[in-house]
Design a protein around this motif. Sequence first.
Motif, PDB file in Angstrom:
ATOM      1  N   PRO A 202     -24.383  -0.567 -22.590  1.00  0.00           N
ATOM      2  CA  PRO A 202     -25.446   0.442 -22.477  1.00  0.00           C
ATOM      3  C   PRO A 202     -24.977   1.707 -21.772  1.00  0.00           C
ATOM      4  O   PRO A 202     -24.187   1.655 -20.830  1.00  0.00           O
ATOM      5  CB  PRO A 202     -26.523  -0.275 -21.663  1.00  0.00           C
ATOM      6  N   ASP A 203     -25.458   2.835 -22.259  1.00  0.00           N
ATOM      7  CA  ASP A 203     -25.200   4.124 -21.605  1.00  0.00           C
ATOM      8  C   ASP A 203     -26.180   4.361 -20.462  1.00  0.00           C
ATOM      9  O   ASP A 203     -25.883   5.113 -19.531  1.00  0.00           O
ATOM     10  CB  ASP A 203     -25.335   5.260 -22.622  1.00  0.00           C
ATOM     11  N   LEU A 204     -27.359   3.777 -20.585  1.00  0.00           N
ATOM     12  CA  LEU A 204     -28.393   3.856 -19.550  1.00  0.00           C
ATOM     13  C   LEU A 204     -28.876   2.455 -19.231  1.00  0.00           C
ATOM     14  O   LEU A 204     -29.093   1.652 -20.147  1.00  0.00           O
ATOM     15  CB  LEU A 204     -29.594   4.678 -20.028  1.00  0.00           C
ATOM     16  N   VAL A 205     -29.053   2.176 -17.966  1.00  0.00           N
ATOM     17  CA  VAL A 205     -29.748   0.964 -17.539  1.00  0.00           C
ATOM     18  C   VAL A 205     -31.003   1.413 -16.817  1.00  0.00           C
ATOM     19  O   VAL A 205     -30.946   2.222 -15.885  1.00  0.00           O
ATOM     20  CB  VAL A 205     -28.877   0.103 -16.601  1.00  0.00           C
ATOM     21  N   ILE A 206     -32.142   0.903 -17.285  1.00  0.00           N
ATOM     22  CA  ILE A 206     -33.426   1.249 -16.667  1.00  0.00           C
ATOM     23  C   ILE A 206     -34.087  -0.037 -16.205  1.00  0.00           C
ATOM     24  O   ILE A 206     -34.313  -0.952 -17.000  1.00  0.00           O
ATOM     25  CB  ILE A 206     -34.341   2.008 -17.659  1.00  0.00           C
ATOM     26  N   GLY A 207     -34.362  -0.096 -14.924  1.00  0.00           N
ATOM     27  CA  GLY A 207     -34.980  -1.280 -14.356  1.00  0.00           C
ATOM     28  C   GLY A 207     -36.433  -1.044 -14.000  1.00  0.00           C
ATOM     29  O   GLY A 207     -36.815   0.034 -13.541  1.00  0.00           O
ATOM     30  N   SER A 208     -37.241  -2.058 -14.248  1.00  0.00           N
ATOM     31  CA  SER A 208     -38.650  -2.042 -13.836  1.00  0.00           C
ATOM     32  C   SER A 208     -38.987  -3.477 -13.478  1.00  0.00           C
ATOM     33  O   SER A 208     -39.464  -4.234 -14.311  1.00  0.00           O
ATOM     34  CB  SER A 208     -39.536  -1.521 -14.969  1.00  0.00           C
ATOM     35  N   TRP A 209     -38.703  -3.841 -12.242  1.00  0.00           N
ATOM     36  CA  TRP A 209     -38.731  -5.241 -11.857  1.00  0.00           C
ATOM     37  C   TRP A 209     -40.120  -5.722 -11.451  1.00  0.00           C
ATOM     38  O   TRP A 209     -40.268  -6.538 -10.539  1.00  0.00           O
ATOM     39  CB  TRP A 209     -37.710  -5.497 -10.755  1.00  0.00           C
ATOM     40  N   CYS A 210     -41.114  -5.220 -12.092  1.00  0.00           N
ATOM     41  CA  CYS A 210     -42.478  -5.759 -12.055  1.00  0.00           C
ATOM     42  C   CYS A 210     -42.936  -6.208 -10.665  1.00  0.00           C
ATOM     43  O   CYS A 210     -43.149  -7.386 -10.410  1.00  0.00           O
ATOM     44  CB  CYS A 210     -42.605  -6.902 -13.045  1.00  0.00           C
ATOM     45  N   GLY A 211     -43.069  -5.228  -9.764  1.00  0.00           N
ATOM     46  CA  GLY A 211     -43.619  -5.540  -8.451  1.00  0.00           C
ATOM     47  C   GLY A 211     -42.624  -5.506  -7.318  1.00  0.00           C
ATOM     48  O   GLY A 211     -43.014  -5.657  -6.165  1.00  0.00           O
ATOM     49  N   LYS A 212     -41.330  -5.339  -7.618  1.00  0.00           N
ATOM     50  CA  LYS A 212     -40.344  -5.174  -6.547  1.00  0.00           C
ATOM     51  C   LYS A 212     -39.395  -4.037  -6.924  1.00  0.00           C
ATOM     52  O   LYS A 212     -39.271  -3.667  -8.088  1.00  0.00           O
ATOM     53  CB  LYS A 212     -39.571  -6.461  -6.280  1.00  0.00           C
ATOM     54  N   HIS A 213     -38.737  -3.486  -5.916  1.00  0.00           N
ATOM     55  CA  HIS A 213     -37.888  -2.326  -6.144  1.00  0.00           C
ATOM     56  C   HIS A 213     -36.643  -2.683  -6.952  1.00  0.00           C
ATOM     57  O   HIS A 213     -35.999  -3.706  -6.704  1.00  0.00           O
ATOM     58  CB  HIS A 213     -37.469  -1.696  -4.815  1.00  0.00           C
ATOM     59  N   PHE A 214     -36.307  -1.835  -7.897  1.00  0.00           N
ATOM     60  CA  PHE A 214     -35.067  -1.943  -8.658  1.00  0.00           C
ATOM     61  C   PHE A 214     -33.895  -1.608  -7.742  1.00  0.00           C
ATOM     62  O   PHE A 214     -33.949  -0.644  -6.976  1.00  0.00           O
ATOM     63  CB  PHE A 214     -35.121  -0.981  -9.845  1.00  0.00           C
ATOM     64  N   ARG A 215     -32.814  -2.394  -7.823  1.00  0.00           N
ATOM     65  CA  ARG A 215     -31.643  -2.202  -6.970  1.00  0.00           C
ATOM     66  C   ARG A 215     -30.434  -1.849  -7.838  1.00  0.00           C
ATOM     67  O   ARG A 215     -29.708  -2.742  -8.296  1.00  0.00           O
ATOM     68  CB  ARG A 215     -31.367  -3.478  -6.176  1.00  0.00           C
ATOM     69  N   PRO A 216     -30.198  -0.564  -8.099  1.00  0.00           N
ATOM     70  CA  PRO A 216     -29.088  -0.196  -8.980  1.00  0.00           C
ATOM     71  C   PRO A 216     -27.731  -0.673  -8.468  1.00  0.00           C
ATOM     72  O   PRO A 216     -26.868  -1.058  -9.257  1.00  0.00           O
ATOM     73  CB  PRO A 216     -29.163   1.332  -9.035  1.00  0.00           C
ATOM     74  N   GLU A 217     -27.543  -0.657  -7.144  1.00  0.00           N
ATOM     75  CA  GLU A 217     -26.265  -1.097  -6.602  1.00  0.00           C
ATOM     76  C   GLU A 217     -26.021  -2.582  -6.843  1.00  0.00           C
ATOM     77  O   GLU A 217     -24.881  -3.035  -7.037  1.00  0.00           O
ATOM     78  CB  GLU A 217     -26.174  -0.767  -5.100  1.00  0.00           C
ATOM     79  N   LYS A 218     -27.100  -3.346  -6.871  1.00  0.00           N
ATOM     80  CA  LYS A 218     -26.996  -4.773  -7.157  1.00  0.00           C
ATOM     81  C   LYS A 218     -26.600  -4.998  -8.614  1.00  0.00           C
ATOM     82  O   LYS A 218     -25.787  -5.878  -8.923  1.00  0.00           O
ATOM     83  CB  LYS A 218     -28.344  -5.443  -6.844  1.00  0.00           C
ATOM     84  N   VAL A 219     -27.173  -4.201  -9.502  1.00  0.00           N
ATOM     85  CA  VAL A 219     -26.820  -4.304 -10.924  1.00  0.00           C
ATOM     86  C   VAL A 219     -25.359  -3.910 -11.127  1.00  0.00           C
ATOM     87  O   VAL A 219     -24.598  -4.594 -11.825  1.00  0.00           O
ATOM     88  CB  VAL A 219     -27.745  -3.417 -11.776  1.00  0.00           C
ATOM     89  N   ALA A 220     -24.953  -2.798 -10.532  1.00  0.00           N
ATOM     90  CA  ALA A 220     -23.586  -2.303 -10.706  1.00  0.00           C
ATOM     91  C   ALA A 220     -22.551  -3.304 -10.199  1.00  0.00           C
ATOM     92  O   ALA A 220     -21.422  -3.353 -10.710  1.00  0.00           O
ATOM     93  CB  ALA A 220     -23.426  -0.971  -9.984  1.00  0.00           C
TER      94      ALA A 220
END
Length: 283
Positions: A202-220
């Motif tokens: 993917p060129d873009l990752v978009i998170g929407s973790w339904c009630g908790k904050h998205f953690r881009p550093e955790k994904v990376a």
Amino acid sequence: MTSPSPPQGPQRIVCLTEETTEWLYLLGEQHRIVGISGYTVRPPQARQDKPRVSAFLDGKIDRIVELRPDLVIGFSDMQAALADKLIRAGLNVWITNQRSVAEIFATLRLVAALVGASARAEAWIAGVQAEHERLRAEAASWARRPRVYFEEWDEPAISAIAWVSELITVAGGQDVFPELATQAAGRDRIIADPLEPARRQPDLVIGSWCGKHFRPEKVAARPGWAEVPAVRQARLHEIKSCDILQPGPAALTDGVRQLHALCRAWALDLPAPAVAQRPNSSA
């Protein structure tokens, strides 16, 4: 002298999810609402105006009964147990199960018809559909379109539901898991192999973790993700669940606009736009 027509439709509505509340406010019919979900943040004044009587999977049954609603409206088969309790308490309950953009529009029309606001609904829907066509037309002019991985939950990883996948296309992106978007239930959109999103580059990752904050550093930092284009280019972003994962007005307006802004920035090699921050809420 003719007497005024009696009010049309239900007069005391409990909304078990946010999208019905937001829609009734947009239609100017908020006076009919007597109770809302504790997760409601759109519109903000609803939390000040209306009592919060439910979460998503359960609610304050006695309190809802005390409000004497003539209709309770909810969303999704996941609210079946809550609906059963309310029906057994003697209430009229209507649960919708919209999953696609077309089904969202159809549900908005049904709710509007219930409260005698069809003309206002059609004007609003026409405006939104015109905006979607404008976004499609703009994206068609780009030389490239981003591959988008939308993550609804992280453990286990769940990919985009149908309306989100469709709005990614409207916004100018390409959902990397289109085959999973056809599955209505979240359990059927679980990605069994944690490396599969990375393989799809993917060129873009978009998170929407339904009630908790998205953690881009955790994904990376996930094993095998270092060479994913979105990670290398720091294109990992959050869209709040209240803006995209509610099957109603929010997703069709603010949600798709945020998707478009992120897709446009990637396509034109611009810095990623700041995404409006909304608080997560609870019952």
